[in-house]
Design an enzyme around this catalytic site. Structure first.
Site, PDB file in Angstrom:
ATOM      1  N   ASP A   1      -0.076  -4.366   4.333  1.00 45.26           N
ATOM      2  CA  ASP A   1      -1.340  -4.503   5.243  1.00 45.26           C
ATOM      3  C   ASP A   1      -1.463  -6.115   5.196  1.00 45.26           C
ATOM      4  O   ASP A   1      -1.539  -6.610   4.206  1.00 45.26           O
ATOM      5  CB  ASP A   1      -2.452  -3.905   4.412  1.00 45.26           C
ATOM      6  CG  ASP A   1      -2.751  -2.549   4.925  1.00 45.26           C
ATOM      7  OD1 ASP A   1      -2.378  -2.137   5.948  1.00 45.26           O
ATOM      8  OD2 ASP A   1      -2.694  -1.624   3.769  1.00 45.26           O
TER       9      ASP A   1
ATOM     10  N   ASP B   1      32.511  12.324 -10.201  1.00 48.29           N
ATOM     11  CA  ASP B   1      33.284  12.952  -9.214  1.00 48.29           C
ATOM     12  C   ASP B   1      32.175  13.580  -8.203  1.00 48.29           C
ATOM     13  O   ASP B   1      31.317  14.513  -8.219  1.00 48.29           O
ATOM     14  CB  ASP B   1      33.689  14.509  -9.815  1.00 48.29           C
ATOM     15  CG  ASP B   1      34.501  15.384  -8.939  1.00 48.29           C
ATOM     16  OD1 ASP B   1      35.073  14.770  -8.002  1.00 48.29           O
ATOM     17  OD2 ASP B   1      34.978  16.272  -9.067  1.00 48.29           O
TER      18      ASP B   1
ATOM     19  N   HIS C   1       1.018  -1.181  -0.004  1.00 53.03           N
ATOM     20  CA  HIS C   1       0.039  -0.080   0.072  1.00 53.03           C
ATOM     21  C   HIS C   1       0.830   1.248  -0.047  1.00 53.03           C
ATOM     22  O   HIS C   1       1.464   1.466   0.846  1.00 53.03           O
ATOM     23  CB  HIS C   1      -1.074  -0.076   1.227  1.00 53.03           C
ATOM     24  CG  HIS C   1      -1.722   0.970   1.324  1.00 53.03           C
ATOM     25  ND1 HIS C   1      -2.765   1.245   2.262  1.00 53.03           N
ATOM     26  CD2 HIS C   1      -2.004   2.016   0.330  1.00 53.03           C
ATOM     27  CE1 HIS C   1      -3.533   2.246   2.057  1.00 53.03           C
ATOM     28  NE2 HIS C   1      -3.218   2.904   1.034  1.00 53.03           N
TER      29      HIS C   1
ATOM     30  N   LYS D   1      34.051   7.668 -14.252  1.00 54.30           N
ATOM     31  CA  LYS D   1      34.449   7.796 -12.964  1.00 54.30           C
ATOM     32  C   LYS D   1      33.526   9.518 -12.413  1.00 54.30           C
ATOM     33  O   LYS D   1      34.045  10.262 -13.122  1.00 54.30           O
ATOM     34  CB  LYS D   1      35.912   8.086 -12.652  1.00 54.30           C
ATOM     35  CG  LYS D   1      36.302   8.176 -11.370  1.00 54.30           C
ATOM     36  CD  LYS D   1      37.805   8.861 -11.058  1.00 54.30           C
ATOM     37  CE  LYS D   1      37.881   8.654  -9.529  1.00 54.30           C
ATOM     38  NZ  LYS D   1      37.294   9.783  -8.915  1.00 54.30           N
TER      39      LYS D   1
ATOM     40  N   GLU E   1      35.993  13.566 -15.105  1.00 57.38           N
ATOM     41  CA  GLU E   1      37.042  13.286 -14.427  1.00 57.38           C
ATOM     42  C   GLU E   1      37.832  12.091 -14.689  1.00 57.38           C
ATOM     43  O   GLU E   1      39.339  12.232 -14.892  1.00 57.38           O
ATOM     44  CB  GLU E   1      36.684  13.203 -12.950  1.00 57.38           C
ATOM     45  CG  GLU E   1      38.011  13.071 -11.880  1.00 57.38           C
ATOM     46  CD  GLU E   1      37.438  12.921 -10.582  1.00 57.38           C
ATOM     47  OE1 GLU E   1      36.366  12.973 -10.300  1.00 57.38           O
ATOM     48  OE2 GLU E   1      38.370  12.726  -9.827  1.00 57.38           O
TER      49      GLU E   1
ATOM     50  N   HIS F   1       3.430   0.971   3.291  1.00 55.33           N
ATOM     51  CA  HIS F   1       3.511  -0.229   4.279  1.00 55.33           C
ATOM     52  C   HIS F   1       3.004  -1.411   3.687  1.00 55.33           C
ATOM     53  O   HIS F   1       2.305  -1.342   2.163  1.00 55.33           O
ATOM     54  CB  HIS F   1       2.846   0.324   5.485  1.00 55.33           C
ATOM     55  CG  HIS F   1       1.157   0.588   5.079  1.00 55.33           C
ATOM     56  ND1 HIS F   1       0.866   1.979   4.908  1.00 55.33           N
ATOM     57  CD2 HIS F   1       0.215  -0.017   4.960  1.00 55.33           C
ATOM     58  CE1 HIS F   1      -0.451   1.924   4.556  1.00 55.33           C
ATOM     59  NE2 HIS F   1      -0.936   0.785   4.776  1.00 55.33           N
TER      60      HIS F   1
END
Ligand code: MN
Length: 474
Positions: free
Chosen positions: A50, A192, A42, A190, A336, A48
């Site tokens: 039920d 940063d 739900h 890669k 980078e 959650h």
């Protein structure tokens, strides 16, 4: 439980049948072939599950915020809620926003249940669904908040190989340099940013830093990743980044985002402020299975099969080509560098491994601030660029150039406030500073140390394409 005259009065009072599509509160009835259960995922204001058990003609109900416990020894909170009509066991769909329980509902599983005991404070039952099975105990603890029960599994899970999620885990690290010369490597950008592991259990995300610090609050946009992975138990590895206006990761902006207290983050939210994005590159645990011992290529397959893509997260693809081709491509985009990972490598937590290599385009350099120059336009009253120096072996401060990019407006303001008290009349540099620079420079005592990234050293010892990264902590 004694029967009350109208067990569905609360159910009825909370719903307007002309608005919601939920089943009507018809009189208690019997499902026929013995009691049934249903578990419904739900997505209300708080996600959650039920859990509903047929008893005396109605579905007695508990809301379980993290879902049913996957194994013995795991206890989950279950909040007792109002009885539901039996026909609710078939309900799936959207409860209109603003209504009680607004949000969508999906059946996780339904089937027969055997009730072994039912008292005021405990219910023992065995689920016989196609997904959910096994003996469970609901127990109302003394001194708990009213309505708070504990839900536990009593017998071993149907999956004898179930492995619980590791509580703490340090990310695997890479060595710098050494482009691989053998086949069997894959390449990724890669990024940063900040390394972060994301643990998702029962639709809740917990982010932890490289050192294990809980940094969940610094990336509020990632709460929705929990909804996206509801019903899974997952441990992800990735990098938190913030993209600048040029579409490249901006470490300064990220620091500003991560460092800001929650209140100021909320305040600046609507103003086009860059958000924190989680770029996911590895999968370490999935639904009761550790993935650490799987080769990297298999972990990637499992990760990609999860199809994670959302407003604040993504799984960037791997880069095709030879190591020099991918380095060229990444350099052309101003990124980078490249991470090279051996396809057969297992995940070694906390280990700096030769199996992962970072191939970095940009160099980094510690620099001493020796002065600043005012800028133009908006920066006319403040800092336009910083005059940088590097200390030689003789401790003399040699001028190595100016840096005027990589700052946020806020960083410039903070630097200005820190540099103004350090003003002095003469140049702190030993040796000459180009006249055009020296003429308009505002000199400061050489006390603040920062870091720049740059492409290369020029022939006369200047930084080429320096970009400010920030002040060093010390
Ligand atoms: Mn509910």
């Amino acid at each position: 439980m004694p029967e009350t005259p109208d067990r569905l009065a609360t159910y009825r009072s909370r719903r307007d049948p002309s608005i919601t599509t939920e089943p009507a509160a018809e009189p208690p009835t019997d499902s026929g072939d013995g009691p049934i259960f249903v578990v419904q995922e739900h997505h209300a204001s708080s996600l959650h599950w039920d859990l509903r058990l047929e008893h005396h003609g109605v579905l007695v109900s508990w809301a379980v915020p993290k879902g049913l416990p996957p194994a013995p020894g795991v206890e989950r909170l279950a909040v007792h809620t109002e009885d539901h009509p039996l026909s609710y066991a078939h309900f799936e769909g959207e409860i209109p926003a603003g209504e009680y329980g607004g949000g969508w509902v999906r059946i996780t599983d339904t089937g027969p249940v055997t009730i072994t005991s039912w008292t005021e404070s405990s219910v023992e039952f065995t689920l016989e669904g196609s997904v959910l099975a096994g003996r469970h105990l609901l127990h109302r603890g003394r001194g708990e908040k009213p309505g708070h029960w504990a839900l536990r599994r009593r017998d071993p899970p149907t999956d004898p190989d179930y492995e619980p999620m590791p509580a703490e885990l340090a990310p695997m690290l890479a060595v710098t340099g050494k482009p691989p010369s053998t086949p069997g490597w894959t390449y990724e950008v890669k990024w940063d940013g900040y390394r972060a592991l994301a643990q998702i259990i029962g639709g809740r995300v917990r982010l932890s830093s490289r050192s294990g610090k809980d940094i969940t609050a610094s990336a509020p946009g990632l709460a929705a990743l929990g909804d996206a992975l509801a019903g899974h138990e997952v441990l992800l590895d990735g990098e938190l980044v913030t993209f600048g206006p040029d579409g490249r990761p901006d470490f300064g902006l990220l620091q500003q985002r991560m460092g800001a207290p929650a209140r100021s983050r909320a305040r600046t939210k609507g103003r086009g402020q860059a958000t924190v994005t989680y770029l996911i590159f590895d999968l370490l645990h999935l639904d009761g299975r550790s993935c650490l011992r799987l080769p990297h290529a298999e972990r990637r397959q499992l990760l990609e099969a999860l199809e994670l893509s959302g407003p604040a997260w993504a799984v960037p693809g791997q880069l095709a080509g030879t190591v020099s081709e991918v380095m060229d491509a990444v350099r052309a985009q101003g990124l980078e560098g490249v991470m090279a990972k051996r396809s057969t490598s297992v995940y070694q937590p906390g280990c700096r491994s030769e199996q992962w290599r970072k191939l970095v385009n940009l160099r980094k350099q510690d620099v001493v601030i020796g002065g600043w120059q005012t800028g133009e336009g908006r920066r006319a009253d403040g800092i336009g660029s910083l005059l940088l120096g590097v200390r030689g072996d003789d401790d003399a401060l040699r001028y190595v150039g100016n840096v005027g990019t990589g700052f946020t407006e806020r960083a410039l303001g903070e630097l200005h406030a820190m540099l103004e008290p350090l003003r002095r009349k003469d140049s702190p540099f030993s040796g000459a500073v180009p006249t055009a620079r020296a003429r308009t420079a505002r000199w400061v005592a050489p006390e603040l140390v920062g870091e720049v990234e740059f492409a290369t050293w020029t022939g006369d010892g200047m930084l080429r394409q320096p970009r400010w990264r920030g002040l060093k902590d010390d």
